[in-house]
Design a protein around this motif. Structure first.
Motif, PDB file in Angstrom:
ATOM      1  N   GLY A 182       0.815  -1.206   0.000  1.00 49.77           N
ATOM      2  CA  GLY A 182       0.000   0.000   0.000  1.00 49.77           C
ATOM      3  C   GLY A 182       0.849   1.257   0.000  1.00 49.77           C
ATOM      4  O   GLY A 182       0.570   2.219  -0.724  1.00 49.77           O
ATOM      5  N   GLU A 183       1.920   1.251   0.791  1.00 49.10           N
ATOM      6  CA  GLU A 183       2.799   2.417   0.851  1.00 49.10           C
ATOM      7  C   GLU A 183       3.564   2.587  -0.459  1.00 49.10           C
ATOM      8  O   GLU A 183       3.683   3.706  -0.979  1.00 49.10           O
ATOM      9  N   ALA A 184       4.056   1.491  -1.012  1.00 51.77           N
ATOM     10  CA  ALA A 184       4.830   1.581  -2.253  1.00 51.77           C
ATOM     11  C   ALA A 184       3.967   2.089  -3.410  1.00 51.77           C
ATOM     12  O   ALA A 184       4.390   2.967  -4.185  1.00 51.77           O
ATOM     13  N   GLU A 185       2.755   1.553  -3.540  1.00 50.25           N
ATOM     14  CA  GLU A 185       1.867   2.005  -4.618  1.00 50.25           C
ATOM     15  C   GLU A 185       1.469   3.460  -4.414  1.00 50.25           C
ATOM     16  O   GLU A 185       1.377   4.226  -5.385  1.00 50.25           O
ATOM     17  N   SER A 186       1.228   3.853  -3.166  1.00 51.09           N
ATOM     18  CA  SER A 186       0.870   5.242  -2.885  1.00 51.09           C
ATOM     19  C   SER A 186       2.004   6.179  -3.265  1.00 51.09           C
ATOM     20  O   SER A 186       1.778   7.251  -3.857  1.00 51.09           O
ATOM     21  N   ARG A 187       3.239   5.814  -2.940  1.00 50.85           N
ATOM     22  CA  ARG A 187       4.378   6.667  -3.288  1.00 50.85           C
ATOM     23  C   ARG A 187       4.492   6.866  -4.800  1.00 50.85           C
ATOM     24  O   ARG A 187       4.766   7.970  -5.280  1.00 50.85           O
ATOM     25  N   THR A 188       4.267   5.794  -5.545  1.00 48.92           N
ATOM     26  CA  THR A 188       4.327   5.903  -7.005  1.00 48.92           C
ATOM     27  C   THR A 188       3.249   6.847  -7.527  1.00 48.92           C
ATOM     28  O   THR A 188       3.504   7.691  -8.403  1.00 48.92           O
TER      29      THR A 188
END
Length: 439
Positions: A182-188
């Motif tokens: 969730g954090e990785a996709e949000s950062r992208t």
């Protein structure tokens, strides 16, 4: 050299707010029975009485003539769900059952990017048809659903705040991420969209019951690390939800205290509903600069409870208005104001027509920390506007004939009006939607 952006004008009866009428009274609004709004490069240049403005504007200026109609700043919707467009008016459940029966199955379809794009385009068109030019909306757990909504808003030059929903527990497996993904996709997504044109990103934990402590910490980290980022979630919507949250977080003083403990309160955080709160919670929201979205149509539809605007105002909380489609029953901010008035009547509180329209325009902008850019027609603001036709239906026309004051006319508009009243919507000064001519 680039040519100087052309000057254009909009003429009609113009109303906008300089502050909150509940505080400043008549001094809070500015009204021109026949006014002209001058616009250059999508921003307000000047506003004034038509005679004064005509004397200083070029004689060949391009202008839209809406005399006989009321021009307001574009409506600001502070909470809705674009992925729930297709389940609006689904019968017979309260909040937690609604999620299981309708919401989660509908959101699972957004794994298909083509479906997401189709709904996003319809959703944005429907907002413009209803006079809404700024919206804060939930997408789904799928990153492609966020891309689709941002792309649709970008094409229409709308001001949009949205983000990927974060859910890593108490939801169907097909809608579940984890704290890391969730954090990785949000950062992208933040890197791709935040601050692009009029688009802004919101970290979006659905609500405290659907994110583990690890994911709540992750959401707070994202919120803190990116300048100008937003956070949106749900808070104290129904009694059942409050009780469930208390079981999952037994050491928290309250539902709000869960978010506070994870560092999710602060400027640009928006919490929808906020019904089952006490004054300690409200004062904490005011102190931290967190905002509430008042969602009357969905609160009534799901039987969730009645929002206390009086206490929120008394304690200094920022408050905006939300349609909350699809539990909310209309895209129309006029209909949403209609239901807001009734909710407050049941609470023994009064909502004046002036306060109502402030809530739907400058008040909503203030709750989103966007009142330096939108919400009224002061010079330099983005020129979003809605044109309302007081003769849109036979009943409106008949009732308007007996209204002597502006306040009376505004009240009739919010009680009898809906999308049929919207004659046109302008985004950054340009016509984004116009009602087809009657045959």
């Amino acid at each position: 050299m680039n040519p100087k952006p052309s000057l254009r004008a909009v003429r009609g009866e113009i109303l906008h707010f300089l502050s909150d009428p509940a505080v400043a009274g008549a001094a809070a609004l500015q009204h021109f029975s026949d006014g002209i709004l001058a616009i250059r490069d999508g921003h307000v240049v000047e506003l004034g009485p038509a005679d004064d403005m005509l004397a200083k504007l070029p004689s060949d200026i391009v202008h839209d003539d809406y005399r006989g109609q009321l021009i307001l700043p574009g409506f600001v919707d502070t909470h809705t769900h674009y992925a729930q467009t297709d389940i609006i008016a689904s019968h017979g459940e309260q909040l937690l059952a609604w999620l299981e029966k309708y919401t989660f199955p509908a959101e699972a379809r957004f794994a298909d990017p083509a479906h997401a794009a189709t709904v996003a385009n319809f959703f944005c068109d429907e907002l413009l048809r209803n006079g809404t030019t700024t919206v804060m909306a939930f997408a789904t757990v799928h990153a492609s659903s966020v891309d689709a909504l941002f792309e649709a808003a970008l094409q229409r030059r709308m001001r949009l705040i949205t983000g990927k929903v974060l859910m890593d527990r108490n939801c169907p497996p097909e809608l579940r991420d984890c704290a890391a993904s969730g954090e990785a996709e949000s950062r992208t997504l933040i890197e791709r969209w935040h601050g692009r044109e009029r688009l802004l990103y919101a970290v979006t934990p659905r609500f405290a019951c659907t994110s583990t402590p690890a994911q709540m910490e992750s959401a707070a980290r994202l919120f803190a690390q990116h300048p100008g980022l937003y956070l949106q979630s749900h808070l104290a919507e129904s009694r059942g939800e409050v009780e469930w949250t208390a079981r999952l977080h037994p050491t928290a003083r309250s539902y709000l205290d869960v978010y506070d403990g994870f560092g999710q309160l602060g400027a640009r955080s928006m919490y929808a509903h906020c019904i089952w709160l006490d004054d300690v919670d409200r004062a904490r929201m005011a102190t931290t600069g967190s905002a509430m979205s008042f969602c009357p149509t969905s609160n009534l539809f799901l039987g969730s409870g009645l929002f206390d605007l009086e206490r929120a105002r008394a304690l200094g909380v920022r408050v905006g208005l939300g349609t909350d489609v699809g539990a909310g029953t209309s895209f129309s901010m006029l209909q949403t104001l209609n239901e807001a008035y009734k909710v407050l009547q049941l609470k023994g509180q009064r909502l004046s027509a002036q306060s109502a329209f402030h809530l739907a325009t400058l008040g909503g902008a203030h709750s989103l920390y966007l009142d330096d850019r939108i919400g009224n027609f002061l010079p330099g603001k983005e020129a979003d506007l809605v044109v309302l036709d007081p003769q849109a239906t036979p009943l409106l026309a008949r009732r308007m004939a007996s209204c002597a004051k502006l306040s009376e006319r505004l009240f009739v508009m919010m009680m009898l009006g809906d999308e049929r009243m919207v004659a046109a919507t302008h985004v950054m000064g340009e016509v984004a939607w116009r009602r087809p001519l009657r045959r």
